[in-house]
Design a protein around this motif. Structure first.
Motif, PDB file in Angstrom:
ATOM      1  N   VAL A 282       0.858  -1.193   0.000  1.00  0.00           N
ATOM      2  CA  VAL A 282       0.000   0.000   0.000  1.00  0.00           C
ATOM      3  C   VAL A 282       0.890   1.237   0.000  1.00  0.00           C
ATOM      4  O   VAL A 282       1.839   1.334   0.800  1.00  0.00           O
ATOM      5  CB  VAL A 282      -0.927   0.012   1.224  1.00  0.00           C
ATOM      6  CG1 VAL A 282      -1.866   1.221   1.153  1.00  0.00           C
ATOM      7  CG2 VAL A 282      -1.725  -1.271   1.321  1.00  0.00           C
ATOM      8  N   LYS A 283       0.591   2.167  -0.904  1.00  0.00           N
ATOM      9  CA  LYS A 283       1.295   3.439  -0.979  1.00  0.00           C
ATOM     10  C   LYS A 283       0.302   4.572  -0.681  1.00  0.00           C
ATOM     11  O   LYS A 283      -0.837   4.544  -1.133  1.00  0.00           O
ATOM     12  CB  LYS A 283       1.891   3.641  -2.366  1.00  0.00           C
ATOM     13  CG  LYS A 283       2.942   2.597  -2.743  1.00  0.00           C
ATOM     14  CD  LYS A 283       3.460   2.839  -4.132  1.00  0.00           C
ATOM     15  CE  LYS A 283       4.484   1.772  -4.545  1.00  0.00           C
ATOM     16  NZ  LYS A 283       4.965   1.983  -5.933  1.00  0.00           N
ATOM     17  N   LEU A 284       0.745   5.560   0.060  1.00  0.00           N
ATOM     18  CA  LEU A 284      -0.089   6.716   0.420  1.00  0.00           C
ATOM     19  C   LEU A 284       0.533   7.974  -0.154  1.00  0.00           C
ATOM     20  O   LEU A 284       1.698   8.277   0.114  1.00  0.00           O
ATOM     21  CB  LEU A 284      -0.214   6.828   1.940  1.00  0.00           C
ATOM     22  CG  LEU A 284      -0.977   8.060   2.461  1.00  0.00           C
ATOM     23  CD1 LEU A 284      -2.418   8.055   1.964  1.00  0.00           C
ATOM     24  CD2 LEU A 284      -0.935   8.115   3.987  1.00  0.00           C
ATOM     25  N   ARG A 285      -0.265   8.715  -0.946  1.00  0.00           N
ATOM     26  CA  ARG A 285       0.208   9.974  -1.536  1.00  0.00           C
ATOM     27  C   ARG A 285      -0.764  11.088  -1.139  1.00  0.00           C
ATOM     28  O   ARG A 285      -1.983  10.877  -1.053  1.00  0.00           O
ATOM     29  CB  ARG A 285       0.286   9.878  -3.057  1.00  0.00           C
ATOM     30  CG  ARG A 285       1.356   8.922  -3.561  1.00  0.00           C
ATOM     31  CD  ARG A 285       1.743   9.265  -5.001  1.00  0.00           C
ATOM     32  NE  ARG A 285       0.598   9.197  -5.902  1.00  0.00           N
ATOM     33  CZ  ARG A 285       0.327   8.133  -6.665  1.00  0.00           C
ATOM     34  NH1 ARG A 285       1.105   7.059  -6.613  1.00  0.00           N
ATOM     35  NH2 ARG A 285      -0.700   8.149  -7.475  1.00  0.00           N
ATOM     36  N   GLN A 286      -0.220  12.266  -0.929  1.00  0.00           N
ATOM     37  CA  GLN A 286      -1.036  13.425  -0.564  1.00  0.00           C
ATOM     38  C   GLN A 286      -0.597  14.636  -1.362  1.00  0.00           C
ATOM     39  O   GLN A 286       0.595  14.916  -1.468  1.00  0.00           O
ATOM     40  CB  GLN A 286      -0.925  13.705   0.935  1.00  0.00           C
ATOM     41  CG  GLN A 286      -1.758  14.894   1.395  1.00  0.00           C
ATOM     42  CD  GLN A 286      -1.728  15.056   2.910  1.00  0.00           C
ATOM     43  OE1 GLN A 286      -1.670  14.070   3.649  1.00  0.00           O
ATOM     44  NE2 GLN A 286      -1.746  16.303   3.359  1.00  0.00           N
ATOM     45  N   GLU A 287      -1.552  15.360  -1.956  1.00  0.00           N
ATOM     46  CA  GLU A 287      -1.271  16.550  -2.758  1.00  0.00           C
ATOM     47  C   GLU A 287      -2.101  17.716  -2.245  1.00  0.00           C
ATOM     48  O   GLU A 287      -3.241  17.538  -1.816  1.00  0.00           O
ATOM     49  CB  GLU A 287      -1.594  16.292  -4.237  1.00  0.00           C
ATOM     50  CG  GLU A 287      -0.765  15.200  -4.882  1.00  0.00           C
ATOM     51  CD  GLU A 287      -1.142  14.999  -6.336  1.00  0.00           C
ATOM     52  OE1 GLU A 287      -1.977  15.797  -6.834  1.00  0.00           O
ATOM     53  OE2 GLU A 287      -0.617  14.067  -6.969  1.00  0.00           O
TER      54      GLU A 287
END
Length: 567
Positions: A282-287
């Motif tokens: 699982v990868k978590l990205r935030q923009e």
């Protein structure tokens, strides 16, 4: 007495702006109508009549009985008060509450109106004609408006009482339904607490024991720790759900700030870490710049990620998962996507049990906060769940932009904050006027009945006025027959004929039309008795009135003369 008058005149709500404007227009009009009957009586009489008309017009609501009686008496003397008499009848009808008192007031007003009209010397009508004429006039101008206004007020009072009764019945029905829902929810909460709570507690205890078992490997101990944490989180969520089912306020009143934070956007990190601990990639990205959401939208974002990760772990074990949070100018976009599930090494298929309600619940949760959720397969395999949640839908922060993508208030189930009473039922707004209850109006058929009754009253008034006009025309014809003769009749009369023979051929002249004709003519012969009649001939000038005079003495016609007077 002065105090009573003051209380009547300054009653709360009596002098509203609308009434002040209406009275400012109506009073001068009634004064003008009243002065038309005294135009030739001098300035003092005109001013006095105007003042009286204005005073009676302004006092008709505070003192309806007194104004009705006085106006009836004055209208008999001055014909210009007929408009004020009609208005006094309209105002007195609904404001004199007791029927006997209302009947007495109208009867006294009628008696004064008819009696004083009969005493007028210029009437020229017989007693019976005067009675019929005044009765019809009083019925048409006073009684009919009074009855119509009284019926209108009584009907409005009855409809208001029916609305209040209907509102009370609806309140009682809603209370009964609410109590029924609360009892059922408490029963469900008790069942959930006794069954699921016991099972989850056993899971937590056993996994806790396994976690400290020295025979387990590190990988097994990590898996058991994940199970224990999941069981503990499930216990918390079960307790929260039970509290909400019981009273609808458990989460807001009993949940700590730290626990609430773990069920919002900050808690997504914990979901990702738990999934990684379970062996998922699982990868978590935030923009974008982090912004706060309304509590309901914050919780919805957490649930979207939780449900999407659960589905990915169930249906696509071993697939890579990407969780992305994008803070747009007007909303937060939550997206969870997974790649295609790898084929098992044995080539078999995995059996996954699913209720199929998770995504539907997410869509409903997002809808209630003004957002939306989309879920579906992506090109190349895999699955994606994306949610758009506004920063302020309902209950957002004051400084947030008022963005709403989906209107939940129009939903017929009444599940939005604006239409929910906290126990799942719809809230009925009782703060407004009872006239808003259109269902009762339609059931009563008030519009059609009101139109029929109004037409009936209007027809009665028209019939009364027509009868009054016919009676007036007949009376005028009779008066003209008693006061007018043809020029040929005048020429046929010979001086020296017997008085009895002449009078047999002429009308008696007893009419108000002949009053004053003998005073403007030439002098009468000494000792003669003269009869003055009008001519049916139309003069060249409207100011001229042709007159025939016959004078008798000693039983004979001694003179006949024809002359013209100024009318």
């Amino acid at each position: 007495m002065a105090r009573d008058v003051r209380e009547h005149l300054v009653v709360a709500g009596m002098w509203s702006r609308r009434r002040i404007v209406g009275e400012a227009i109506l009073a001068p009009f009634l004064a003008l109508m009243a002065t038309l009957g005294v135009l030739g009586d001098g300035v003092f009489a005109i001013v006095a009549v105007a003042v009286v008309a204005v005073a009676l017009s302004l006092l008709r609501r505070a003192f309806p009985t007194t104004v009705l009686v006085l106006t009836g008496a004055i209208a008999a003397v001055s014909g210009g008060f007929w408009a004020l008499l009609m208005l006094a009848g309209w105002s007195a009808g609904p404001r004199i509450k007791a029927p006997r008192r209302a009947l007495a007031a109208f009867a006294i007003s009628y008696a004064l109106y008819a009696g004083l009209s009969a005493l007028q010397e210029h009437s020229g009508l017989t007693a019976m004609q005067t009675l019929v004429f005044t009765t019809l006039a009083f019925l048409a101008t006073t009684v009919v408006p009074g009855l119509a206004a009284r019926y209108r007020t009584q009907r409005r009072t009855l409809m208001h009482a029916l609305h209040e009764h209907n509102a009370q019945l609806l309140r009682e029905r809603e209370i009964i339904a609410s109590h029924t829902r609360l009892r059922e929810r408490q029963r469900i909460a008790q069942d959930m607490h006794d069954s699921l709570g016991h099972q989850l507690a056993l899971i937590a205890v056993h996994t806790g024991a396994l976690e400290v078992d020295r025979t387990l490997t590190d990988g097994q101990r990590e898996a058991v720790a994940v199970l224990r944490q999941a069981s503990v989180a499930a216990m918390h969520e079960l307790r929260e759900a039970v509290g909400i089912l019981r009273d609808g306020t458990y989460a807001q009143e009993h949940e700590s700030e730290s626990a609430a934070a773990t069920r919002g956007v900050p808690g997504i990190d914990g979901l990702v870490e738990a999934s990684r601990a379970a062996g998922a990639d699982v990868k978590l990205r935030q923009e974008g710049e982090t912004r706060s959401l309304a509590p309901a939208a914050d919780h919805a974002a957490y649930r979207i990620v939780q449900e999407a990760l659960t589905n990915a772990l169930k249906h696509a074990q071993g697939a890579s998962i990407t969780v992305e949070l994008r803070y747009e100018p007007d909303s937060l976009v939550v997206e969870v996507a997974n790649g295609p599930a790898p084929v098992p090494a044995d080539g078999g298929s995995r059996v996954v049990v699913s209720g199929g309600q998770g995504l539907t619940g997410l869509q409903e949760r997002a809808r209630l906060v003004g957002g939306m959720v989309h879920a579906g397969p992506v090109a190349g395999g895999g699955f994606r769940v994306a949610g758009v949640l506004p920063y302020s839908g309902r209950g957002g922060t004051p400084d947030a932009s008022p963005t709403t993508f989906v209107d939940g208030g129009s939903d017929f189930r009444g599940q939005s904050e604006r239409a929910s009473n906290g126990d799942g039922g719809e809230v009925i707004d009782w703060s407004g006027s009872p006239d808003r209850q259109k269902e009762l109006d339609r059931a009563m058929g008030n519009k059609k009945k009101g139109v029929v009754i109004g037409c009936g009253i209007a027809a009665a008034v028209v019939v009364g006025l027509v009868v009054l006009a016919v009676v007036a025309v007949v009376a005028l014809v009779n008066e003209s027959d008693n006061a007018m003769i043809e020029p040929s009749v005048y020429k046929s009369m010979k001086v020296g004929e017997a008085e009895a023979d002449v009078r047999d051929k002429l009308p008696d002249g007893d009419s108000f039309l002949t009053e004053g004709l003998d005073s403007d003519g030439p002098a009468e012969p000494k000792g003669a008795n003269c009869l003055v009649l009008m001519s049916t001939e139309i003069p060249d000038s409207l100011d001229d009135e042709p007159v025939f005079r016959f004078c008798f003495k000693d039983g004979k016609l001694i003179e006949k003369r024809s002359y013209t007077i100024k009318s």
